[in-house]
Write a protein that holds these residues in place. Structure first.
Motif: not given
Lengths: 598, 598
Positions: A40-51, A112-121
């Protein structure tokens, strides 16, 4: 504009198949870090980063931050402030902070994956919450109860953000030269005066207050870096109960105009007798700084990874869409006027370089996070000590290699676009400009190389290197006869031996010529990075034996591992040769003769 | 802002000591190219570049070009137009054009250092006169007498400038796809309609007229690249006597927003039934284009060289000024608070990489110019044919390697500045952004690699390669027992053998798998470039035996040659290994699986 979809499939592969995160988190007592929660954390992090964040990346670059010279206020790009509010509302700020300090206490391996997604976004946006981490770490480790209550709590809650005020105009690496002064005022406060530069998020409009962690010298300070102390200096003074008081005398004097990360406020901060509090013991600020710095270095490595992944993704999409020439082996798409350029071997070379370095780099970085978690939660002192040595050893590798590779990957990705890559609207050149900062801040690649070879290998007697070599060897022994990866293990075993041998040779040579260490450091660092990546690519294939990924995913891993071993790993030959050539070819030339051709 | 002093000492060394230009020019019948004249030309070129162009480099980046959408007019940055007028007044436009076409008829080998200095001083500005060269070459080779009188003459005099209109939105490399049409109008004119993009200097305010060389298809054109014709299309129509008439229906629709070279106008050009004239034969436009392109490719290689040299120079200055930490072998400047960073081995590694690649690259590029001169003026057919093969062979190496190295050198130079390099005011990041275009336009590095391996080595049966290998071998045989360079000659002889062997292996493998060529091309190109540079570094030391340069200059060459052989040349190990790994690791992966991790 460049797109960004989160690499959730590969992230889950690294976390759950490669690093066995579920089992490890249970073992380490992260009771809340169950698979359901993590998914859930990964999905939500991805949503925040991408959207939320990704759509603000281009406008951040175009508009940038602006300073009102009259007030010293900094305005962040359109949407940045609102995105930060959503970030706080989503509870992201305290994700990995221990619960006793008000955080959610999740493992760093999840952060780390949350941070990676934020940085990529949105790399520039990511710098605003990022700098709070260093301040958080410093206050957790060295703050008084009152400092933790008053400064740490709002940082963890995200109501305030933090900064790290280290650099001055005349000193970056060499902090022993710093001139900022701290005068005791008779009570428990100090008057801080001086100018700090390159202060990320030093001023902005996202929060009610900003907490500066400032290196300065007390009047009785010894000379050099042993005379530095750490202070906490808020933008607005705080009362005993933590309520915000009047404006402190610290102010943003100007914003730097930079090559990239325009959305990140890089401030010159002027401290004019600003009220501050000592953090930790007098003259022990450098140690506190390293606490802040170490997590920041891993974080910058993740920035390199995130930007690389986004660049890679866009290059793949473009290479599948762009029609140009026919395949060398004959037309592949007769119904189209030309074949997509992904049929061409040289385009594939560039794409596979990206894939190999991004996915390998992800495993390398996430493993460092796992070691970080083990270092604090491991079951035995031995386990914690080994993990701690590994984190220290891996930190400069993650920081330097992932950022150096980000320069290469954003180069290759832009190159796949041909001339179109040079045009702003495609967004590729922004990624290249943004990536360029990562090999500079939080210690240049050269500094990471000295940290790895000088401190982590030589001074600490190679504990981290030995631990890493031990992992490689036991993996290779266990898989030596494997039909698929036995050959890779043979290469890897050879490489590990060479790595150890080079370390010994450098140590010996440095004994008779101190320049040998610096002469070898960069190439040793890169050699180390490529060797680590070979280990992670071999382990990725081993993990696929047991997992049940989709066929395309598994085929992608197998083809990329082969590419990595055949086409990237030979770079170690050049690095080893450079290391062995020693210092003389570097040191012989008189400084004045460098430019004698003019 | 970055500074620029011209490398006149090294230029003279390459021209007169290394390439024996005085003797050669006399032999080739360049009666006017005496040492006195050449020295004066170099001095005057350096003065123009450093005093007129270099000060406009930053403002060109900051202000850029702007388009008046209502009129389609383009305004160049402040000072650009005036500098162009000075350039014309100085007689620079026709420097190397033969006297029968109104030029000064100096050797290309003299034009190269002038062009290098212009590019170093102001790459963006240099693009305005540069594109006239391609138009000049095409009209000299294929124009009618009237076209030469009316279009070529003002180009050579600099009163007008030229463009090369090749690329369209959907086709860059693959010109067979182009859609621009040319309709015969019954007289000797054609109506040209279509959209061309990335047109450098497509519109500007520097001259009264602009001469577009445009690729388009006649109504009866065969499909693909064999159906392309070349047309000359002036911005303003011209009467029979060459006088300027009314506005032609060709217009700049927009300017691209780019990563760098902001001062260079990169135009979308819309042709709406514009009046044009056929140049050369129908459907033979591609051949004419290659005439334009070949000199343009060498010219872009010089752009890479020029920007690299400026970046290198600034990094050296900074490294001598910036005080940070003490030397590893003990304090070198006790009276200063720290030592200049040029004492540190890793900073020297970056600087020497720049020096080795810039100075070696200069010899490599200037030699190509000399071969260009020999190809047209050589004493015998055999000599001219061999020189022609060498130029063709060296062109993709000069273009691709000097531009790839410019990306590396501007990276390293910026890195020497630490975080300050990322800040605009130092000018280093502009050099990095400007350099980035050079690996893209006039054919990407990948295209150069295919040109080298596919056309120059395979199709032309290696005539250029054989010529180059012959030069290397005879040099090495003559110097095998030399105390100073005998060792380098041994390395070089080994490398030459490997180069030949790799060429044979690739040819054999390509016979059974056409993808092997593209799979090897990039690494073969870089292997070739490093081998050529080794030859020029060894030859540079040989030339120093006879010359009488200053000691610092000679020491610089010797130390850099050693650095090159010990620390750069081992990169060939990695490239050879990549070549030998072949195509399978590149071609195996299904296009859809590249991004299966998302």
């Amino acid at each position: 504009m460049s797109r960004y979809d989160a690499p959730l499939t590969d992230m889950r592969f690294v976390l759950f198949d490669l690093l066995q995160a579920e089992r490890e988190f249970a073992r380490l007592g992260f009771a809340d870090a169950t698979r359901d929660v993590l998914d859930a954390v990964l999905d939500e992090g991805a949503r925040f980063a991408t959207e939320v964040l990704a759509p603000l990346n281009a406008v951040g670059d175009e508009v940038g931050c602006s300073l009102d010279v009259a007030t010293g206020d900094v305005r962040t790009p359109p949407g940045f402030k609102q995105a930060y509010a959503q970030y706080v509302d989503g509870g992201w700020t305290g994700l990995v902070t221990p619960t006793e300090h008000g955080g959610q206490g999740l493992p760093h391996l999840v952060g780390f994956p949350i941070k990676e997604m934020i940085d990529a976004a949105n790399l520039a946006w990511g710098n605003f919450p990022l700098l709070s981490n260093g301040a958080t770490e410093a206050l957790m480790a060295f703050g008084t109860d009152w400092q933790r209550e008053v400064f740490l709590k709002p940082l963890v809650e995200g109501r305030w953000t933090g900064t790290m005020c280290l650099t001055e105009p005349h000193c970056g690496t060499d902090l022993g030269l710093l001139r900022t002064r701290a005068e005791p005022r008779g009570d428990d406060t100090y008057a801080i005066s001086g100018t700090k530069i390159f202060i990320t998020a030093g001023e902005h409009d996202m929060t009610d207050n900003i907490v500066h962690l400032v290196l300065a010298k007390l009047p009785d300070a010894p000379a050099g870096s042993r005379g530095i102390s750490l202070f906490v200096v808020p933008k607005f003074r705080v009362a005993q109960d933590g309520s915000i008081g009047e404006r402190n005398t610290v102010r943003c004097g100007s914003l730097e105009h930079k090559m990239g990360i325009h959305g990140s406020a890089t401030c010159v901060m002027n401290f004019d007798g600003a009220e501050g509090y000592l953090v930790g013991e007098p003259h022990k600020g450098l140690m506190a700084m390293f606490v802040m710095m170490n997590t920041a270095r891993l974080a910058v490595g993740l920035q390199g990874l995130g930007v690389s992944d986004r660049a890679y993704q866009n290059a793949v999409e473009y290479a599948k869409d762009r029609l140009q020439m026919r395949s060398a082996t004959g037309t592949k798409f007769p119904d189209k006027p030309a074949d997509p350029i992904i049929v061409h071997a040289d385009v594939r070379r560039m794409l596979l370089t990206g894939k190999a370095l991004v996915e390998g780099g992800r495993a390398l970085a996430y493993d460092a996070a796992m070691q970080f978690d083990i270092a604090s939660r491991g079951e035995s002192g031995t386990e914690r000590a080994q993990a701690d040595a590994l984190v220290g050893f891996l930190t400069p590798i993650v920081k330097a290699c992932l950022t150096e590779w980000s320069v290469e990957i954003t180069y290759d990705a832009l190159q796949c676009f041909g001339g179109h890559g040079y045009i702003r609207e495609h967004g590729m050149e922004q990624l290249a400009r943004d990536a360029r900062i990562t090999t500079l801040y939080e210690g240049t690649t050269g500094i990471q190389a000295l940290d790895l070879l000088g401190r982590k290998v030589m001074q600490l007697k190679g504990a981290g290197l030995e631990a890493m070599l031990g992992r490689i060897r036991s993996f290779c022994e266990a898989n030596a006869n494997d039909r698929e990866i036995g050959g890779y293990c043979a290469s890897l075993t050879h490489l590990a031996g060479q790595w150890q041998q080079l370390s010994i040779e450098i140590a010996q040579r440095t004994g008779s010529d101190a320049d040998e260490l610096g002469a070898a450091a960069y190439d040793y660092l890169m050699f180390s990075g490529y060797t680590c990546l070979a280990y992670w690519w071999a382990r990725s294939l081993a993990a696929l034996r047991d997992a049940t990924p989709t066929t395309a995913f598994a085929e992608g891993k197998r083809a990329t591992a082969r590419f990595y071993f055949e086409r990237i790993l030979p770079r170690t030959l050049a690095h080893a040769a450079a290391i062995r050539s020693g210092a003389p070819s570097l040191m012989a030339l008189d400084a004045e003769a460098f430019d004698a051709g003019r």
